[in-house]
Design a protein around this motif. Structure first.
Motif, short mmCIF file in Angstrom:
data_model
loop_
_atom_site.label_atom_id
_atom_site.label_comp_id
_atom_site.label_asym_id
_atom_site.label_seq_id
_atom_site.Cartn_x
_atom_site.Cartn_y
_atom_site.Cartn_z
N ASP A 232 0.84 -1.20 0.00
CA ASP A 232 0.00 0.00 0.00
C ASP A 232 0.88 1.25 0.00
O ASP A 232 1.61 1.51 0.97
N PRO A 233 0.82 2.08 -1.05
CA PRO A 233 1.64 3.30 -1.09
C PRO A 233 1.40 4.23 0.09
O PRO A 233 2.31 4.97 0.51
N ALA A 234 0.20 4.20 0.67
CA ALA A 234 -0.11 5.09 1.78
C ALA A 234 0.73 4.80 3.02
O ALA A 234 0.86 5.65 3.91
N ALA A 235 1.34 3.61 3.07
CA ALA A 235 2.17 3.24 4.22
C ALA A 235 3.51 3.97 4.20
O ALA A 235 4.22 3.96 5.21
N TYR A 236 3.86 4.62 3.07
CA TYR A 236 5.20 5.17 2.92
C TYR A 236 5.22 6.68 2.77
O TYR A 236 6.19 7.26 2.31
N THR B 204 7.63 -1.17 -3.64
CA THR B 204 6.62 -0.13 -3.39
C THR B 204 7.16 0.90 -2.41
O THR B 204 7.02 2.11 -2.62
N ALA B 205 7.79 0.41 -1.34
CA ALA B 205 8.34 1.33 -0.34
C ALA B 205 9.38 2.25 -0.96
O ALA B 205 9.34 3.48 -0.77
N LEU B 206 10.32 1.68 -1.69
CA LEU B 206 11.42 2.48 -2.25
C LEU B 206 10.90 3.51 -3.25
O LEU B 206 11.33 4.67 -3.26
N ARG B 207 9.94 3.10 -4.05
CA ARG B 207 9.39 4.02 -5.05
C ARG B 207 8.69 5.20 -4.39
O ARG B 207 8.93 6.36 -4.75
N TYR B 208 7.84 4.91 -3.43
CA TYR B 208 7.04 5.99 -2.85
C TYR B 208 7.82 6.81 -1.82
O TYR B 208 7.53 7.99 -1.62
N MET B 209 8.82 6.21 -1.19
CA MET B 209 9.72 7.01 -0.37
C MET B 209 10.49 7.99 -1.25
O MET B 209 10.71 9.15 -0.87
#
Length: 280
Positions: free
Chosen positions: A69-73, A186-191
């Motif tokens: 979930d992108p919202a987590a980052y 997902t984490a790396l992208r959205y961070m």
């Protein structure tokens, strides 16, 4: 692993060799493509000042699992994680918070949201808003490449050539590869999106009135020395420039960095005259 209501977080912990903890603990938060291992060179020196010192992987980073979930980052969501970690590590005592680079933006959220009582806050190679220069270009490239080409491509096209050009030893290159590929894509992208779009929250941070240190390398290529110096002045924060260091003073000049942190922490604690930590 540290258990919180939000899940498990991978951590490295150092304690005084004597086993006696006399001062308040510290929590160290790494940058975008980093991890808790970025603080290995300073952990034991910091702990020998009489503290429990903990470095963590953020959610979705290296050995800490994370959702798709992108919202987590978002910085706000990751800052809420830091609140939970600080409350778990501090166990009722104020805690010193250090955020490196993107980790500084995340830690800043925890300071501003007011859910946790901190003893001090250190921005380590971290600026007031979005990162700039070549590091911003690198982050934007990750944003483009990760969805279509994956982390393996990101490693071979960017990280590996840079490490080889800088003469990084083979065993460290192997670790850097393992670490990058272990990240949640997902984490790396959205961070990365957060670090290149973050707005300036210096006004809000100033209103918290928390002892603050701005510590950076004289050759920082993420946020310029001038930008970080101006931020420190506006915050009425202590400012320390580490000679010879670039964007990662805890790696490039660990003893100088550790000495600056210990001195700052001791001074910050002396201001809390009505609170004293209890030795274990």
């Amino acid at each position: 692993m540290i258990e919180t209501p939000q899940g498990m977080f991978a951590a490295l912990e150092a304690s005084p060799v004597s086993g006696v903890v006399e001062r308040w603990p510290a929590l160290l938060v790494p940058g975008l493509t980093g991890s808790k291992e970025d603080f290995i060179a300073v952990l034991q020196t910091l702990a020998q000042s009489g503290r429990r010192v903990v470095a963590v992987d953020l959610r979705g980073q290296y050995e800490t699992p994370g959702p798709d979930d992108p919202a987590a980052y978002t910085c706000a969501a990751l800052g809420a994680d830091i609140d939970l970690l600080a409350q778990e590590i501090g166990d009722g005592e104020p805690l010193h918070l250090v955020g490196h680079s993107f980790g500084g933006l995340v830690a800043r959220e925890a300071v501003i949201d007011g859910r946790t009582k901190f003893a001090s806050f250190t921005l380590l190679g971290s600026g007031p808003a979005a990162i700039a220069g070549k590091r911003a270009e690198h982050a934007r490239k990750m944003i483009r490449d990760i969805p279509e080409l994956g982390l393996d491509h990101v490693w071979h096209a960017g990280f590996e050539p840079e490490a080889l050009a800088n003469g990084v030893p083979d065993d460290i290159i192997a670790f850097l590869r393992k670490r990058l590929l272990a990240n949640s894509p997902t984490a790396l992208r959205y961070m990365a999106e957060q670090v290149v779009t973050m707005h300036d929250r210096t006004d809000e941070l100033r209103q918290v009135e928390l002892p603050t240190l701005v510590l950076y390398g004289e050759h920082d290529d993420g946020w310029s020395a001038e930008t970080q110096s101006e931020m420190a002045g506006y915050l009425d924060a202590e400012c320390v420039v580490v000679p010879g260091a670039a964007h990662s003073p805890s790696v490039e000049a660990p003893e100088t960095t550790a000495a600056a942190l210990i001195r700052f922490w001791n001074t910050a604690e002396s201001h809390f005259t009505d609170i004293r930590p209890t030795p274990l």
